[in-house]
Design a protein around this motif. Sequence first.
Motif, PDB file in Angstrom:
ATOM      1  N   THR A  40      -5.818  -6.728   2.961  1.00 39.38           N
ATOM      2  CA  THR A  40      -7.083  -6.683   3.683  1.00 39.38           C
ATOM      3  C   THR A  40      -8.243  -6.659   2.437  1.00 39.38           C
ATOM      4  O   THR A  40      -9.410  -6.761   2.700  1.00 39.38           O
ATOM      5  N   SER A  42      -9.562  -4.175   1.338  1.00 38.17           N
ATOM      6  CA  SER A  42     -10.545  -3.111   1.721  1.00 38.17           C
ATOM      7  C   SER A  42     -10.092  -1.635   1.203  1.00 38.17           C
ATOM      8  O   SER A  42      -8.874  -1.186   1.465  1.00 38.17           O
ATOM      9  N   ASP A  45      -9.418   0.807   4.333  1.00 36.16           N
ATOM     10  CA  ASP A  45      -8.236   0.886   4.517  1.00 36.16           C
ATOM     11  C   ASP A  45      -7.054   1.457   4.003  1.00 36.16           C
ATOM     12  O   ASP A  45      -6.254   2.074   4.516  1.00 36.16           O
ATOM     13  N   PRO A 102      -1.133  -3.996   9.373  1.00 35.97           N
ATOM     14  CA  PRO A 102      -1.695  -2.773   8.837  1.00 35.97           C
ATOM     15  C   PRO A 102      -1.781  -1.785  10.054  1.00 35.97           C
ATOM     16  O   PRO A 102      -1.664  -0.555   9.705  1.00 35.97           O
ATOM     17  N   TYR A 106      -0.458   2.176   9.876  1.00 40.99           N
ATOM     18  CA  TYR A 106      -1.425   3.304  10.448  1.00 40.99           C
ATOM     19  C   TYR A 106      -0.626   4.250  11.297  1.00 40.99           C
ATOM     20  O   TYR A 106      -0.464   5.433  11.471  1.00 40.99           O
TER      21      TYR A 106
END
Length: 439
Positions: A40, A42, A45, A102, A106
């Motif tokens: 990602t 990020s 994230d 992802p 999570y």
Amino acid sequence: MSTPENGALRFVIIWGSQTVSMLGSALTSFALGLWVYRLTGSVMDFALISALTILPGMLVAPIAGVLVDRWELRNAIRLGDLGAGLVSLAYAVLLSLDRLTPWHVYVGTAIASVSSAFQRPAYTALTPALVPARHLGRANGLTQASDAAVPLIAPPLAGFLMSVTHLDMVVFIDFISFLVAITTVSLIRLPRSGSPATPKASTSTLQQALEGWNYLKERQGLLGLLAFAVVTNAALSSMQVLLPPLVLDLAGPAVLSALLSKGGMGLVVGSLVMAAWGGPRNRIHGVLAVGSGLGLILAIAGLFPSLTMLGYCTFLAGLCLPIMDGSSQAIWQGTVAAPLRGRVFAMRGMIAWSVQPLAYLLAGFMADHMDDVSLFVPAFSKPMALLDSRGRGIALCFIVAGLLTLVAAVRGYASRHVRKVEEFPPDGVSAGAMSPPSG
């Protein structure tokens, strides 16, 4: 016939298997975090994974504590290991099908966090059930050694495994480690956690969960000990976020990595010292006196923020933590009555954990806005004068955190209930008010 020596041996065997399981979990967590970040790009994230490691387990901890008191400790530990093991198995299946995303990570992280909410209080309650009181400090030293060594070993080992194999092999190793932990707990005879009495029908699970808090409210010594833990957790969590920008203001990432490694080595050395020594005879000194030293270390790091001094302070802070935490853990294990340990330890853990996300967020906010207070921060030393405006503000945060830790330790010594917390009997004033766990 069970003997204290047999109980201690059983604890060591279970500790070894749980350490293997922890290492497997840490390998997968690190590898999946890298995988998500690379996929990602990020930072948010990546940070979300860290938040999900703590928050779900924190929210269910009080209910989990009640269930731990009701069940056999063996079943509570197995449930925690089984939940996390099934998550690893799901990762492995999704990777083999090339379907992992992802969002799967999570959800899996949240499930593993909830599983830990059952496993951790049961493991903590198991220790005094197996280990003689005089050896609780050493037993907690071993636990602290695992907590310190695993974060040091896992990142480089996960990186090596990722370089010579694939993510699915790391996840498979994690699953095997859970099998080792579950098999070990299943084969070793363990005591039950509570009394065989059945609670009143009118007492709900939520009411029993709240009894963990009521028990703490009526024992001022334990409540004061918990308040000290909250202050030190907040200070250390904030410093964990603020240390990297402070070091990067002076040097590069390689120096930061080396400095953090010194902190990890301090944790390992302190854990080994605690395992061999067992802590002071009066364990409250291991909490408050060592906590005072920790406060001084944080303040000195802020007053003289050179790379050399920060290296020494990081190592010494790591050295203090296992002694302070191990002594505190032994006090809780020896003070709380056996039928109540699950819900009391879970409530204690929830309160202690709750401050970490708040401290992380507050420290991050402060790190981004320290330029606004730079004019009000005097340069107390030559190393501080070399920092930019934000660095001086961060150094001031170190000083404030150290002073708050010192004040909390002094207040602990000033309180007779905290100072003499070990002199109160385990069932104290609240045992009669507690609903006994079901058989």
